[in-house]
Structures are given as C-alpha cells and as structure tokens.
Design a protein around this motif. Sequence first.
Motif, PDB file in Angstrom:
ATOM      1  N   VAL A   1       0.196   8.671  35.707  1.00 39.48           N
ATOM      2  CA  VAL A   1       0.559   7.807  34.591  1.00 39.48           C
ATOM      3  C   VAL A   1       0.743   8.670  33.343  1.00 39.48           C
ATOM      4  N   GLN A   2       1.874   8.464  32.687  1.00 39.74           N
ATOM      5  CA  GLN A   2       2.134   9.186  31.431  1.00 39.74           C
ATOM      6  C   GLN A   2       2.283   8.161  30.319  1.00 39.74           C
ATOM      7  N   LEU A   3       1.621   8.427  29.220  1.00 43.32           N
ATOM      8  CA  LEU A   3       1.648   7.536  28.063  1.00 43.32           C
ATOM      9  C   LEU A   3       1.891   8.393  26.827  1.00 43.32           C
ATOM     10  N   VAL A   4       2.912   8.041  26.065  1.00 39.14           N
ATOM     11  CA  VAL A   4       3.255   8.816  24.883  1.00 39.14           C
ATOM     12  C   VAL A   4       3.317   7.886  23.685  1.00 39.14           C
ATOM     13  N   GLU A   5       2.398   8.095  22.757  1.00 41.51           N
ATOM     14  CA  GLU A   5       2.340   7.288  21.540  1.00 41.51           C
ATOM     15  C   GLU A   5       2.987   8.049  20.387  1.00 41.51           C
ATOM     16  N   SER A   6       3.554   7.292  19.463  1.00 42.96           N
ATOM     17  CA  SER A   6       4.139   7.898  18.261  1.00 42.96           C
ATOM     18  C   SER A   6       4.143   6.881  17.139  1.00 42.96           C
ATOM     19  N   GLY A   7       4.391   7.370  15.925  1.00 44.03           N
ATOM     20  CA  GLY A   7       4.559   6.470  14.787  1.00 44.03           C
ATOM     21  C   GLY A   7       3.410   6.450  13.804  1.00 44.03           C
ATOM     22  N   GLY A   8       2.344   7.179  14.098  1.00 44.07           N
ATOM     23  CA  GLY A   8       1.241   7.196  13.166  1.00 44.07           C
ATOM     24  C   GLY A   8       1.565   7.966  11.899  1.00 44.07           C
ATOM     25  N   GLY A   9       0.641   7.921  10.955  1.00 43.85           N
ATOM     26  CA  GLY A   9       0.852   8.642   9.707  1.00 43.85           C
ATOM     27  C   GLY A   9      -0.122   8.194   8.648  1.00 43.85           C
ATOM     28  N   LEU A  10       0.179   8.585   7.425  1.00 43.86           N
ATOM     29  CA  LEU A  10      -0.655   8.230   6.274  1.00 43.86           C
ATOM     30  C   LEU A  10       0.036   7.129   5.492  1.00 43.86           C
ATOM     31  N   VAL A  11      -0.699   6.088   5.180  1.00 41.01           N
ATOM     32  CA  VAL A  11      -0.138   4.964   4.443  1.00 41.01           C
ATOM     33  C   VAL A  11      -1.195   4.420   3.497  1.00 41.01           C
ATOM     34  N   GLN A  12      -0.744   3.846   2.403  1.00 40.54           N
ATOM     35  CA  GLN A  12      -1.692   3.256   1.471  1.00 40.54           C
ATOM     36  C   GLN A  12      -2.153   1.881   1.963  1.00 40.54           C
ATOM     37  N   SER A  13      -3.306   1.498   1.515  1.00 40.50           N
ATOM     38  CA  SER A  13      -3.835   0.176   1.831  1.00 40.50           C
ATOM     39  C   SER A  13      -2.818  -0.897   1.429  1.00 40.50           C
ATOM     40  N   GLY A  14      -2.615  -1.853   2.326  1.00 42.08           N
ATOM     41  CA  GLY A  14      -1.615  -2.890   2.089  1.00 42.08           C
ATOM     42  C   GLY A  14      -0.255  -2.579   2.682  1.00 42.08           C
ATOM     43  N   GLY A  15      -0.076  -1.349   3.109  1.00 43.66           N
ATOM     44  CA  GLY A  15       1.210  -0.929   3.663  1.00 43.66           C
ATOM     45  C   GLY A  15       1.364  -1.270   5.125  1.00 43.66           C
ATOM     46  N   SER A  16       2.457  -0.760   5.722  1.00 45.99           N
ATOM     47  CA  SER A  16       2.782  -1.066   7.112  1.00 45.99           C
ATOM     48  C   SER A  16       3.127   0.202   7.876  1.00 45.99           C
ATOM     49  N   LEU A  17       2.902   0.152   9.167  1.00 45.19           N
ATOM     50  CA  LEU A  17       3.326   1.191  10.091  1.00 45.19           C
ATOM     51  C   LEU A  17       3.735   0.526  11.401  1.00 45.19           C
ATOM     52  N   ARG A  18       4.608   1.199  12.148  1.00 41.04           N
ATOM     53  CA  ARG A  18       4.990   0.698  13.467  1.00 41.04           C
ATOM     54  C   ARG A  18       4.777   1.795  14.496  1.00 41.04           C
ATOM     55  N   LEU A  19       3.917   1.523  15.442  1.00 44.41           N
ATOM     56  CA  LEU A  19       3.621   2.473  16.505  1.00 44.41           C
ATOM     57  C   LEU A  19       4.448   2.158  17.743  1.00 44.41           C
ATOM     58  N   SER A  20       4.787   3.208  18.485  1.00 44.40           N
ATOM     59  CA  SER A  20       5.533   3.057  19.736  1.00 44.40           C
ATOM     60  C   SER A  20       4.769   3.709  20.870  1.00 44.40           C
ATOM     61  N   CYS A  21       4.964   3.171  22.077  1.00 42.38           N
ATOM     62  CA  CYS A  21       4.344   3.763  23.265  1.00 42.38           C
ATOM     63  C   CYS A  21       5.332   3.669  24.414  1.00 42.38           C
ATOM     64  N   ALA A  22       5.563   4.799  25.062  1.00 42.60           N
ATOM     65  CA  ALA A  22       6.393   4.847  26.266  1.00 42.60           C
ATOM     66  C   ALA A  22       5.492   5.156  27.441  1.00 42.60           C
ATOM     67  N   ALA A  23       5.542   4.293  28.454  1.00 40.42           N
ATOM     68  CA  ALA A  23       4.682   4.434  29.619  1.00 40.42           C
ATOM     69  C   ALA A  23       5.517   4.682  30.868  1.00 40.42           C
ATOM     70  N   SER A  24       5.025   5.526  31.757  1.00 39.45           N
ATOM     71  CA  SER A  24       5.748   5.807  32.998  1.00 39.45           C
ATOM     72  C   SER A  24       4.767   6.245  34.077  1.00 39.45           C
TER      73      SER A  24
END
Length: 128
Positions: A1-24
């Motif tokens: 099983v391979q799992l690859v996450e991406s999309g993290g980072g630094l954001v201020q409180s109240g902000g938004s982020l979108r994470l992605s995951c590809a699984a195989s």
Amino acid sequence: VQLVESGGGLVQSGGSLRLSCAASGFTYDENRMGLGWFRQAPGKEREGIACITKGDGTTYYSESVKDRFTITRDNAKNMIWLQMDSLKTEDSGVYYCAVIGGTENVEAMCKWALGDHWGQGTQVNVSS
C-alpha cells in the motif's frame, strides 16, 4: 500500500488549507472499506478525524473538526481531499491518510489504518 499526502503548510488562524492523498497498491471491498485522514499533534496520539467509505460515501468527522473540515473522494483515482476551513492553532500537527475498513460503520473504521500502513504525512502549522 502506498499513500502520498500533500498540501500542508503554514497558515494563520482562521485560514484554510486543502490536503490531498493518493492511495495505491490495494484492493477495495466497497462495503467495508474507505479512506481517512488522521492527525497527530505534538505529544498526542494519532487520531482519526475524517473518514469516507468507498461504497456510498458515508462520512465521519471527529467532534474537533466537525463543521469546519470536509472530506471528499474520487474513487476512480483512489484519491481523497480534506478541505480545512476556520483553522485553529490546535489543528496543527502531522496529517496522514490511510486505508480504513474491517467494519461497515464508518466511525468504527476511522479508529485505525488497515494493515497499519501510513504515508509520510504532511505537516500543518496554524499560527495565532
């Protein structure tokens, strides 16, 4: 099983982020499997925060993220995303995706990763 996450980072409180995951590298049992997001904050155990079944797309959210985070999926691509809005400092941590299953109850599925397979995770830091 391979799992690859991406999309993290630094954001201020109240902000938004979108994470992605590809699984195989695994075979789905539609009725008893899905994909989920887990979070490990510093000094805390890893916890399931948002999960979704493959079959009918039933979702589960932990109380800590309910109404702020949204999990979505693309079954054809074996991908999931986590839209995180209204972020708080306590949302900081390493976010992992995992294959979940073993039961038809999505909340119960969201307690552990099948086969204990994990990706490298993606770091989310929310500043005040």
